[in-house]
Design a protein around this motif. Structure first.
Motif, PDB file in Angstrom:
ATOM      1  N   GLU A   5      35.030  37.975  33.495  1.00  0.00           N
ATOM      2  CA  GLU A   5      34.437  37.165  32.428  1.00  0.00           C
ATOM      3  C   GLU A   5      33.788  38.047  31.364  1.00  0.00           C
ATOM      4  O   GLU A   5      33.890  37.760  30.161  1.00  0.00           O
ATOM      5  N   ILE A   8      36.644  39.498  29.322  1.00  0.00           N
ATOM      6  CA  ILE A   8      37.231  38.465  28.462  1.00  0.00           C
ATOM      7  C   ILE A   8      36.345  38.233  27.244  1.00  0.00           C
ATOM      8  O   ILE A   8      36.819  38.138  26.114  1.00  0.00           O
ATOM      9  N   ASP A   9      35.032  38.162  27.464  1.00  0.00           N
ATOM     10  CA  ASP A   9      34.105  37.985  26.350  1.00  0.00           C
ATOM     11  C   ASP A   9      34.174  39.182  25.399  1.00  0.00           C
ATOM     12  O   ASP A   9      34.196  39.013  24.177  1.00  0.00           O
ATOM     13  N   PHE A  11      36.662  41.430  24.888  1.00  0.00           N
ATOM     14  CA  PHE A  11      37.906  41.440  24.116  1.00  0.00           C
ATOM     15  C   PHE A  11      37.940  40.282  23.120  1.00  0.00           C
ATOM     16  O   PHE A  11      38.504  40.411  22.023  1.00  0.00           O
ATOM     17  N   GLY A  12      37.334  39.154  23.464  1.00  0.00           N
ATOM     18  CA  GLY A  12      37.258  38.021  22.547  1.00  0.00           C
ATOM     19  C   GLY A  12      36.451  38.344  21.302  1.00  0.00           C
ATOM     20  O   GLY A  12      36.789  37.903  20.196  1.00  0.00           O
ATOM     21  N   ARG A  15      38.563  40.389  19.003  1.00  0.00           N
ATOM     22  CA  ARG A  15      39.511  39.494  18.335  1.00  0.00           C
ATOM     23  C   ARG A  15      38.843  38.738  17.190  1.00  0.00           C
ATOM     24  O   ARG A  15      39.380  38.662  16.078  1.00  0.00           O
ATOM     25  N   HIS A 111      45.908  39.594  22.324  1.00  0.00           N
ATOM     26  CA  HIS A 111      44.722  39.025  22.969  1.00  0.00           C
ATOM     27  C   HIS A 111      45.128  38.073  24.101  1.00  0.00           C
ATOM     28  O   HIS A 111      44.516  38.091  25.176  1.00  0.00           O
ATOM     29  N   HIS A 112      46.131  37.264  23.864  1.00  0.00           N
ATOM     30  CA  HIS A 112      46.594  36.325  24.894  1.00  0.00           C
ATOM     31  C   HIS A 112      47.050  37.081  26.144  1.00  0.00           C
ATOM     32  O   HIS A 112      46.674  36.719  27.270  1.00  0.00           O
ATOM     33  N   THR A 114      46.214  40.141  27.015  1.00  0.00           N
ATOM     34  CA  THR A 114      45.031  40.806  27.573  1.00  0.00           C
ATOM     35  C   THR A 114      44.213  39.828  28.395  1.00  0.00           C
ATOM     36  O   THR A 114      43.854  40.101  29.543  1.00  0.00           O
ATOM     37  N   ARG A 115      43.922  38.693  27.817  1.00  0.00           N
ATOM     38  CA  ARG A 115      43.085  37.684  28.489  1.00  0.00           C
ATOM     39  C   ARG A 115      43.734  37.209  29.786  1.00  0.00           C
ATOM     40  O   ARG A 115      43.061  37.076  30.811  1.00  0.00           O
ATOM     41  N   SER A 119      41.835  38.188  33.272  1.00  0.00           N
ATOM     42  CA  SER A 119      41.237  37.072  34.016  1.00  0.00           C
ATOM     43  C   SER A 119      41.529  37.141  35.512  1.00  0.00           C
ATOM     44  O   SER A 119      40.790  36.572  36.310  1.00  0.00           O
TER      45      SER A 119
END
Length: 168
Positions: A5, A8-9, A11-12, A15, A111-112, A114-115, A119
């Motif tokens: 998590e 993910i945050d 890398f988000g 983005r 990003h997709h 990566t996420r 995850s």
């Protein structure tokens, strides 16, 4: 918050910064260089996501979005498939021209991937050595932090150049 998590945050946020840096700019604005040898916004965003795409695909055992999704053809940069921009000459930097829409599609596609991969990581995965050519050897956790750091720095540079261009 789990390590997945947190990643993910992280890398988000990279983005979000990338998309904000390119939003509403023309191809000429994206290619503008504040000095003759400076990096353009287009190059900075492209490079940040080429590094993320390359490094994470390698760590995950996945194909890079760059080739798998046809972005190498869409960008048409006359570069080797594995070129991430590292060590580019001023002339090579200048060849990176793209619309905000094309850059955003590449950012989102990387990003997709990566996420989706991040995850599924467990805390124990972060200690796996993925590169023994360094001393000390590089673990997955160190590589992921390195990619986030590199992306943050380059996207920050792109935001700075955007501010110079738009007074935003």
């Amino acid at each position: 918050m789990t390590p997945a998590e947190l990643l993910i945050d992280s890398f988000g946020r990279v983005r979000e910064g990338a998309l904000a840096a390119i939003d509403g700019l023309t191809e000429d604005q994206l290619a503008h260089r504040i000095t003759p040898d400076a990096n353009s916004i287009a190059w900075l965003v492209w490079h940040a996501y080429r590094v993320q795409d390359d490094h994470l695909a390698d760590a995950a055992g996945l194909q890079q979005v760059w080739a798998a999704r046809g972005f190498i053809e869409h960008f048409d940069l006359d570069l080797d498939e594995d070129d991430t921009g590292y060590g580019h000459t001023s002339a090579q930097v200048g060849r990176v021209r793209a619309s905000a829409e094309l850059l955003a599609r590449y950012v989102d596609a990387v990003h997709h991937q990566t996420r989706a991969w991040v995850s599924g990581l467990a805390e124990s995965d972060l200690d796996r050595v993925i590169d023994e050519s360094w001393d000390p050897p590089v673990t997955l956790g160190v590589r992921l932090v390195s990619v986030v750091d590199d992306g943050t720095q380059h996207i920050g540079q792109a935001a700075y150049v955007r501010g110079l261009l738009t007074d935003a």
